[in-house]
Write a protein that holds these residues in place. Structure first.
Motif, PDB file in Angstrom:
ATOM      1  N   LEU A  64      -5.433  -5.241   5.700  1.00 21.39           N
ATOM      2  CA  LEU A  64      -4.145  -4.635   6.035  1.00 21.39           C
ATOM      3  C   LEU A  64      -3.111  -4.958   4.961  1.00 21.39           C
ATOM      4  O   LEU A  64      -2.364  -4.079   4.517  1.00 21.39           O
ATOM      5  N   VAL A  65      -3.087  -6.210   4.518  1.00 24.60           N
ATOM      6  CA  VAL A  65      -2.138  -6.621   3.484  1.00 24.60           C
ATOM      7  C   VAL A  65      -2.362  -5.820   2.206  1.00 24.60           C
ATOM      8  O   VAL A  65      -1.406  -5.314   1.593  1.00 24.60           O
ATOM      9  N   GLU A  66      -3.622  -5.661   1.786  1.00 23.87           N
ATOM     10  CA  GLU A  66      -3.913  -4.901   0.570  1.00 23.87           C
ATOM     11  C   GLU A  66      -3.492  -3.443   0.709  1.00 23.87           C
ATOM     12  O   GLU A  66      -2.957  -2.839  -0.227  1.00 23.87           O
ATOM     13  N   SER A  67      -3.731  -2.881   1.892  1.00 23.87           N
ATOM     14  CA  SER A  67      -3.343  -1.491   2.140  1.00 23.87           C
ATOM     15  C   SER A  67      -1.826  -1.327   2.064  1.00 23.87           C
ATOM     16  O   SER A  67      -1.317  -0.365   1.464  1.00 23.87           O
ATOM     17  N   ILE A  68      -1.102  -2.267   2.654  1.00 26.09           N
ATOM     18  CA  ILE A  68       0.358  -2.221   2.628  1.00 26.09           C
ATOM     19  C   ILE A  68       0.878  -2.350   1.194  1.00 26.09           C
ATOM     20  O   ILE A  68       1.764  -1.613   0.766  1.00 26.09           O
ATOM     21  N   LEU A  90       8.887  -1.637   4.416  1.00 24.04           N
ATOM     22  CA  LEU A  90       7.777  -2.479   4.860  1.00 24.04           C
ATOM     23  C   LEU A  90       7.483  -2.256   6.336  1.00 24.04           C
ATOM     24  O   LEU A  90       6.321  -2.194   6.755  1.00 24.04           O
ATOM     25  N   LEU A  91       8.528  -2.115   7.147  1.00 28.53           N
ATOM     26  CA  LEU A  91       8.364  -1.862   8.577  1.00 28.53           C
ATOM     27  C   LEU A  91       7.596  -0.566   8.821  1.00 28.53           C
ATOM     28  O   LEU A  91       6.611  -0.545   9.569  1.00 28.53           O
ATOM     29  N   ILE A  92       8.030   0.518   8.198  1.00 24.18           N
ATOM     30  CA  ILE A  92       7.392   1.822   8.422  1.00 24.18           C
ATOM     31  C   ILE A  92       5.935   1.801   7.974  1.00 24.18           C
ATOM     32  O   ILE A  92       5.032   2.202   8.712  1.00 24.18           O
ATOM     33  N   ILE A  93       5.700   1.320   6.750  1.00 21.90           N
ATOM     34  CA  ILE A  93       4.351   1.359   6.199  1.00 21.90           C
ATOM     35  C   ILE A  93       3.413   0.427   6.949  1.00 21.90           C
ATOM     36  O   ILE A  93       2.273   0.789   7.260  1.00 21.90           O
ATOM     37  N   ALA A 142       7.764   7.679   1.511  1.00 20.30           N
ATOM     38  CA  ALA A 142       7.359   7.524   2.912  1.00 20.30           C
ATOM     39  C   ALA A 142       6.829   8.838   3.476  1.00 20.30           C
ATOM     40  O   ALA A 142       5.821   8.858   4.192  1.00 20.30           O
ATOM     41  N   ILE A 143       7.484   9.948   3.152  1.00 20.22           N
ATOM     42  CA  ILE A 143       7.020  11.255   3.635  1.00 20.22           C
ATOM     43  C   ILE A 143       5.640  11.570   3.062  1.00 20.22           C
ATOM     44  O   ILE A 143       4.772  12.103   3.769  1.00 20.22           O
TER      45      ILE A 143
END
Length: 201
Positions: free
Chosen positions: A87-91, A128-131, A161-162
């Motif tokens: 998850l961290v790598e994806s973020i 960071l919250l959204i992703i 983000a979009i």
């Protein structure tokens, strides 16, 4: 008074929202897989998001927090704790698309440690919250709902983000107040709905 509302998610992950009469909304039909709701404050955008949230499996993101995800994330309290390395790598991969200079968050000045969330700006925390919330969603039937989408984000971050929200398999509804957001979403094939009291365009 007829207060019938219905939310249908079809096999292609396309939403159909039908509202006969709910609060000030009447005879509303909204369809699409990626949807932007826009219009004046107080005319029903958040009401529609709340109604969808009550009727389907969803992750709801407001200005500060994400609800419906397995890990607590809070941009206002600056609380982010991730234990899953994948998850961290994806973020991190996603946030590179925001063109952050990540070298400033991991460098010798901080003894080769990541900065604490308290060191980040609100815009960085909101990104960071959204992703992070989106990447914690594994089920393609979960609807992503985002209120006050642009809060804290510069235009280039809004576009980033979009782009990410366009690529994920989940249906998405965002609430917007900016024409530039509409332009970016429309060019990526999103459905647009103008909400004005009892009128939906």
């Amino acid at each position: 008074m007829n207060t019938e509302q219905n939310v249908i998610l079809d096999e292609n992950k396309k939403l159909k929202i039908q509202i006969k009469d709910y609060k000030r909304l009447k005879d509303v039909v909204i369809e699409g897989k990626k949807i932007v709701l826009f219009g004046p404050n107080g005319d029903g955008k958040s009401t529609i998001i709340k109604m969808v949230r009550e009727r389907v499996k969803s992750v709801y993101i407001d200005v500060c927090r994400a609800y419906g995800v397995p890990v607590s994330v809070d941009a206002c309290r600056k609380k982010f704790v991730f234990k899953d390395p994948e998850l961290v790598e994806s973020i991190i991969d996603d946030l590179r698309r925001f063109r952050f200079d990540w070298s400033i968050y991991y460098n010798k000045a901080y003894r080769d440690k990541w900065l604490e969330a308290s060191e980040l700006s609100f815009g960085e925390l909101r990104a960071l919250l959204i992703i992070s919330a989106v990447r914690m969603v594994k089920d393609s039937d979960t609807v992503i709902l985002i209120d006050a989408f642009e809060a804290g984000l510069h235009y280039d971050w809004i576009v980033a983000a979009i782009d990410i929200l366009t690529e994920i398999p989940q249906p998405v509804i965002i609430e917007s107040h900016m024409a530039l957001t509409l332009k970016a979403a429309l060019s990526r094939g999103w459905s647009m709905y103008y909400i004005l009291v009892s009128t939906i365009f």
